[in-house]
Design a protein around this motif. Structure first.
Motif, mmCIF file in Angstrom:
data_model
loop_
_atom_site.group_PDB
_atom_site.id
_atom_site.type_symbol
_atom_site.label_atom_id
_atom_site.label_comp_id
_atom_site.label_asym_id
_atom_site.label_seq_id
_atom_site.Cartn_x
_atom_site.Cartn_y
_atom_site.Cartn_z
ATOM 1 N N TYR A 46 1.301 -1.251 0.389
ATOM 2 C CA TYR A 46 -0.110 -0.149 0.083
ATOM 3 C C TYR A 46 1.165 1.505 -0.217
ATOM 4 N N LEU A 47 1.029 2.249 -1.110
ATOM 5 C CA LEU A 47 1.300 3.132 -1.190
ATOM 6 C C LEU A 47 0.153 4.687 -1.072
ATOM 7 N N ASP A 48 1.159 5.425 0.025
ATOM 8 C CA ASP A 48 -0.079 7.081 0.081
ATOM 9 C C ASP A 48 0.537 7.676 -0.166
ATOM 10 N N GLU A 49 0.067 8.930 0.432
ATOM 11 C CA GLU A 49 0.675 10.319 -0.759
ATOM 12 C C GLU A 49 1.895 11.185 -0.503
ATOM 13 N N ARG A 50 2.621 9.880 0.358
ATOM 14 C CA ARG A 50 4.231 10.268 1.174
ATOM 15 C C ARG A 50 4.904 9.905 -0.104
ATOM 16 N N ASP A 51 4.251 8.777 -1.175
ATOM 17 C CA ASP A 51 4.992 8.403 -2.362
ATOM 18 C C ASP A 51 4.321 9.054 -3.163
ATOM 19 N N VAL A 52 3.710 10.087 -3.200
ATOM 20 C CA VAL A 52 3.445 10.627 -4.582
ATOM 21 C C VAL A 52 4.669 11.622 -5.159
ATOM 22 N N VAL A 53 5.830 11.134 -6.461
ATOM 23 C CA VAL A 53 6.951 11.919 -6.737
ATOM 24 C C VAL A 53 6.364 12.229 -7.667
ATOM 25 N N ARG A 54 4.997 13.667 -7.672
ATOM 26 C CA ARG A 54 4.394 14.405 -8.319
ATOM 27 C C ARG A 54 5.015 15.862 -8.309
ATOM 28 N N HIS A 55 4.205 16.971 -8.473
ATOM 29 C CA HIS A 55 4.491 17.473 -8.217
ATOM 30 C C HIS A 55 3.680 17.622 -6.786
ATOM 31 N N VAL A 57 -4.150 14.599 -2.864
ATOM 32 C CA VAL A 57 -4.601 13.287 -2.748
ATOM 33 C C VAL A 57 -4.939 13.432 -0.974
ATOM 34 N N LYS A 58 -4.749 14.178 -0.359
ATOM 35 C CA LYS A 58 -4.365 14.085 0.871
ATOM 36 C C LYS A 58 -6.332 14.392 1.211
ATOM 37 N N ALA A 59 -6.958 15.904 0.293
ATOM 38 C CA ALA A 59 -7.815 16.492 0.944
ATOM 39 C C ALA A 59 -8.756 15.410 0.269
ATOM 40 N N TYR A 60 -8.844 14.788 -0.993
ATOM 41 C CA TYR A 60 -9.211 13.639 -1.861
ATOM 42 C C TYR A 60 -9.624 12.209 -0.132
ATOM 43 N N GLU A 61 -8.830 12.228 0.168
ATOM 44 C CA GLU A 61 -8.544 10.659 1.373
ATOM 45 C C GLU A 61 -9.643 11.166 2.712
ATOM 46 N N ARG A 62 -9.727 12.336 3.043
ATOM 47 C CA ARG A 62 -10.027 13.313 4.559
ATOM 48 C C ARG A 62 -12.228 13.389 3.694
ATOM 49 N N LYS A 63 -11.878 13.658 2.270
ATOM 50 C CA LYS A 63 -13.125 13.789 1.509
ATOM 51 C C LYS A 63 -13.943 11.708 2.210
ATOM 52 N N GLU A 64 -12.751 11.119 1.522
ATOM 53 C CA GLU A 64 -13.586 9.652 1.468
ATOM 54 C C GLU A 64 -13.733 9.338 3.213
ATOM 55 N N LEU A 65 -13.036 9.122 3.955
ATOM 56 C CA LEU A 65 -13.295 9.045 4.739
ATOM 57 C C LEU A 65 -14.353 9.574 5.941
#
Length: 332
Positions: free
Chosen positions: A291-300, A307-315
């Motif tokens: 399982y990879l998460d926002e800490r593994d994002v290698v883009r801007h 990603v974190k904002a969408y995760e909060r919304k999903e939770l």
């Protein structure tokens, strides 16, 4: 308290400090320290505990720079987050293992501890599920591992597939032959292979059948021996499709399945095969879930915040749904 560190060259110092000293200013802001350089010597000052953290960050970033990596905000923030989590020793090993070299001469390797775990799992297991948000390198690193295995003759074929969910039932009505119809859905896989192998070599192997890029429906009824098989966008498979795909595996083959369970495009009444398989195959030997998460994002860096904002919304959505179900049970 003051601490000093000597860089191997001014080039490394320039890379570390970044444009207009942006990298060092970020470290100073996050850790409340002062960092200056006199030539290749770097001085750090501040409270002892914070200076120790800053020194560890500078050492790790200089090590990354010495391996040819360009240091930017993303690298600085990632190193700081891992130091805060107490992972300094693991950081020292990061980026040492090169999977393969792209046609532009860029070494392809893990850039985060999550990616390192992912690649290690691919080496050690017959089937690996890489699950995480966009930008974590799930597909790109899986393709790199496949290319490395192909070049070293560990396998004879690379097979890449993904469900053409966007096309729905209208695929047959699109103009052109089948390859032209599915190309838009497979383009990201073409691009990754072209970058790693060179487009001419890629197309030659495509013509020979050593590389196959096809929609998931083409996998039915086949047994795939001595192949490295990647199923991309697996969150858009049904449980039936996932079972069909996994049972295509033949002797001396490896499978990597990638997906993002927050980006399911299936109709609401259809269960995702990726969610289902997490339960069905959770404890099966030879199969691993990474399982990879926002800490593994290698883009801007902004992608991490998205990603974190969408995760909060999903939770929050799941919390509301559970509260609603509990209320209905109580009333019933």
């Amino acid at each position: 308290m003051e601490r000093f560190i000597e860089a191997e060259s001014m080039e490394l110092v320039i890379n570390l400090f970044g444009s207009f000293d942006e990298n060092v200013k970020l470290i100073e802001k996050e850790l409340d320290v002062a960092i200056i350089n006199r030539g290749s010597e770097i001085k750090l000052g501040g409270e002892p505990e914070q200076v120790d953290k800053a020194l560890s960050a500078v050492r790790n970033l200089l090590a990354m720079a010495s391996r040819g990596e360009t240091i930017g905000e993303q690298e600085v923030r990632y190193v700081l987050s891992q130091i805060e989590a107490g992972n300094e020793e693991q950081l020292e090993e990061l980026g040492k293992d090169v999977i393969c070299i792209s046609t532009r001469g860029v070494p392809i390797k893990a850039k985060t501890l999550g990616q390192k775990q992912y690649l290690q799992s691919i080496k050690e297991n017959s089937i690996v599920f890489g699950i995480g948000p966009a930008g974590t390198g799930k597909t790109y690193l899986a393709v790199a591992a496949a290319v490395a295995a192909f070049k070293s003759k560990e396998i004879d074929r690379i097979i890449l597939t993904r469900p053409a969910i966007e096309a729905g039932e209208s695929l047959g009505f699109l103009p052109g032959d089948m390859q032209e119809k599915v190309d838009p859905y497979l383009r990201p896989l073409y691009d990754a292979l072209g970058e790693m192998m060179g487009y001419e070599v890629f197309h030659k192997n495509l013509e020979r059948g050593s590389i196959e890029v096809a929609p998931l429906a083409y996998m039915r009824g086949r047994t795939l021996d001595n192949a490295f098989i990647i199923l991309d966008e697996a969150q858009n498979t049904t449980p039936e499709q996932m079972k069909m795909f996994l049972t295509r595996m033949g002797f001396s083959s490896r499978i990597v399945v990638t997906g993002d369970i927050t980006q399911i495009d299936l109709p609401r009444d259809r269960k995702s095969g990726l969610k289902d398989v997490e339960i069905v195959l959770k404890n099966v030997e030879g199969i691993d879930f990474v399982y990879l998460d926002e800490r593994d994002v290698v883009r801007h860096p902004l992608v991490q915040r998205i990603v974190k904002a969408y995760e909060r919304k999903e939770l929050e959505r799941e919390r509301v749904q559970k509260a609603k179900q509990k209320k209905e049970r109580t009333q019933g």
